[in-house]
Enzyme design. Structure first.
Site, PDB file in Angstrom:
ATOM      1  N   THR A  46       0.875  -1.178   0.000  1.00 44.70           N
ATOM      2  CA  THR A  46       0.000   0.000   0.000  1.00 44.70           C
ATOM      3  C   THR A  46       0.911   1.226   0.000  1.00 44.70           C
ATOM      4  O   THR A  46       1.355   1.668  -1.044  1.00 44.70           O
ATOM      5  CB  THR A  46      -0.972  -0.015   1.199  1.00 44.70           C
ATOM      6  N   LYS A  65       4.031  -7.202   3.795  1.00 44.29           N
ATOM      7  CA  LYS A  65       3.810  -5.796   3.526  1.00 44.29           C
ATOM      8  C   LYS A  65       3.478  -5.112   4.843  1.00 44.29           C
ATOM      9  O   LYS A  65       2.956  -5.714   5.783  1.00 44.29           O
ATOM     10  CB  LYS A  65       2.697  -5.575   2.502  1.00 44.29           C
ATOM     11  N   THR A  69      -1.201  -3.495  10.447  1.00 42.61           N
ATOM     12  CA  THR A  69      -1.614  -3.610   9.041  1.00 42.61           C
ATOM     13  C   THR A  69      -0.401  -4.108   8.367  1.00 42.61           C
ATOM     14  O   THR A  69       0.251  -3.424   7.611  1.00 42.61           O
ATOM     15  CB  THR A  69      -2.064  -2.317   8.363  1.00 42.61           C
ATOM     16  N   GLU A  83       5.917   4.630   7.318  1.00 37.96           N
ATOM     17  CA  GLU A  83       5.485   5.764   6.496  1.00 37.96           C
ATOM     18  C   GLU A  83       6.280   7.026   6.824  1.00 37.96           C
ATOM     19  O   GLU A  83       6.321   7.471   7.969  1.00 37.96           O
ATOM     20  CB  GLU A  83       3.982   5.992   6.690  1.00 37.96           C
ATOM     21  N   ASN A  95      -0.701  10.258   5.713  1.00 37.46           N
ATOM     22  CA  ASN A  95      -1.922   9.843   6.394  1.00 37.46           C
ATOM     23  C   ASN A  95      -3.018  10.904   6.463  1.00 37.46           C
ATOM     24  O   ASN A  95      -4.174  10.571   6.748  1.00 37.46           O
ATOM     25  CB  ASN A  95      -1.582   9.358   7.807  1.00 37.46           C
ATOM     26  N   SER A 135      -8.254   9.412   0.199  1.00 38.68           N
ATOM     27  CA  SER A 135      -8.421   9.972  -1.154  1.00 38.68           C
ATOM     28  C   SER A 135      -7.170   9.769  -2.000  1.00 38.68           C
ATOM     29  O   SER A 135      -7.180  10.089  -3.179  1.00 38.68           O
ATOM     30  CB  SER A 135      -8.738  11.464  -1.067  1.00 38.68           C
TER      31      SER A 135
END
Length: 407
Positions: free
Chosen positions: A153, A179, A190, A276, A402, A407
């Site tokens: 992702t 992942k 996640t 991230e 984040n 979107s």
């Protein structure tokens, strides 16, 4: 034990494929297949979050039932979490479609999903993706790598590894892919991890090896402190190595578990380092503890501290934040006995001795903290136990990713 090239297709009889189903992303692959030529014994561990995604509930049923599996269908972009009975129905639809196009028992099909929570799955697109995956499955290393890419992702790179061990005179291979980048705080996260092996091993031994190792690997990483709804680790063994069966409590079991630990720790660290917005993998190592649990609690508190994570991002040896995090961890220790060091490829430096700062060079400390992999070592001088936890630095990039993730 030997590290070899590859991932989930490294073991005998395993194939993989990737496809672009357009579930959320319009410019990349978003579905992967792991397939075994023969049915597999399965094991799994799952998120401790009370809010569990539909695929987690589905996989828990499959693993608990003892049914053998020949396929794992994974999608990225949509988590199929908080989707009610309809979401669980998507899992059945997925398994039925996989059973149809692959010619296997749908009741053993395993499913992994990752992405946006609360969005219903465009099931017709998913089914079309399964149809696209089936004819592309291959046992090549490239097929495994492309599958690892398809499940990403916000990850910036695929994560895969494979090793071999000798069971008596037979070579056994274990490979894996994972992942994970955000919403990472396992008690699983996640994060999705899929491990394949051609070992002949009992289901009891397979589950035991995985369950015993997860607390020291995936459960010792954190990116942002959020335990996901979708965390899943699945381990499939197809027995095609034809080794003497591995059972609990044997030397062969210990060898298998050691190899599995190498796989799990490698993938866990890759997830932590790919957090991230991260620029560095941050390891906290606690030594001299009186118990393993004390060491784990202290190490995890350090890597979870946002103030420490921002200091790592700024290459700032702000050791007070580390001592502070240890202090609120819940573990008991004497802060006036703690020694603290920073270490990386650029060198090692002591920062505090017996709880107070030593005369160290800030310039040298900054140089050490500027490397892509940084370790803080805390010696609490209470015993012989130790533990490591892994995280990453916290940068502006985390907010940028984040703030508008949906979107």
């Amino acid at each position: 034990m030997e590290r070899i090239e590859g991932g989930v297709t490294a073991a005998k009889g395993f194939e993989a494929a990737h496809a672009a189903a357009g579930l959320k992303y319009k410019d990349r692959t978003d579905m992967a297949l792991i397939y075994s030529q023969v049915p597999c014994v399965t094991a799994g561990t799952f998120t401790t979050n009370v809010v569990k995604a539909a695929p987690v509930k589905w996989d828990q049923q499959v693993v608990k039932s003892g049914k053998k599996s020949q396929a794992v269908i994974v999608n990225s972009g949509i988590a199929n979490a908080c989707t009610g009975a309809e979401g669980f129905g998507y899992c059945k639809d997925t398994a039925d479609k996989a059973g149809e196009v692959l010619g296997i028992d749908p009741e053993g099909v395993l499913i992994g999903s990752t992405g946006v929570i609360g969005k219903q799955m465009p099931i017709e697109k998913l089914k079309a993706g399964i149809e696209a995956l089936a004819p592309k499955k291959a046992s090549t290393l490239e097929a495994g790598t492309e599958a690892a890419k398809a499940i990403m992702t916000t990850d910036t790179k695929e994560k895969e590894i494979a090793v071999t061990i000798q069971v008596k005179d037979t070579t056994v291979t274990i490979g894996g892919m994972a992942k994970g980048s955000g919403m990472i705080h396992p008690n699983m996260c996640t994060m999705l991890s899929f491990i394949t092996t051609d070992a002949v091993i009992t289901k009891e031994a397979l589950q035991s090896a995985l369950s015993e190792d997860v607390p020291d690997t995936y459960n010792m990483i954190s990116v942002d402190g959020d335990t996901s709804t979708n965390d899943t680790v699945l381990l499939l063994a197809n027995g095609m190595a034809e080794n003497e069966e591995i059972t609990c409590g044997t030397p062969e079991y210990e060898e298998f578990k050691a190899a599995l630990h190498v796989i799990n720790e490698y993938l866990a660290k890759k997830i932590a380092g790919d957090g991230e917005g991260a620029t560095a993998l941050f390891e906290a190592k606690v030594i001299g503890a009186e118990s393993k649990e004390q060491a784990k609690v202290l190490a995890k508190a350090i890597v979870c501290s946002n103030l420490t994570k921002t200091a790592i991002a700024g290459h700032d040896a702000n050791w007070g934040r580390i001592l502070c995090a240890m202090g609120y961890s819940g573990a008991q220790f004497d802060p006036e006995k703690v020694d603290l060091f920073f270490e990386s490829q650029a060198g090692k430096i002591q920062i505090i001795e017996n709880g107070t700062a030593v005369d160290y060079s800030e310039e040298e400390a900054t140089k050490i903290l500027s490397e892509p992999e940084v370790t803080a070592i805390a010696d609490v001088k209470m015993g012989q136990e130790s533990a490591s936890a892994w995280g990453c630095d916290l940068t502006h990039g985390y907010i940028e990713i984040n703030a508008d993730y949906r979107s």
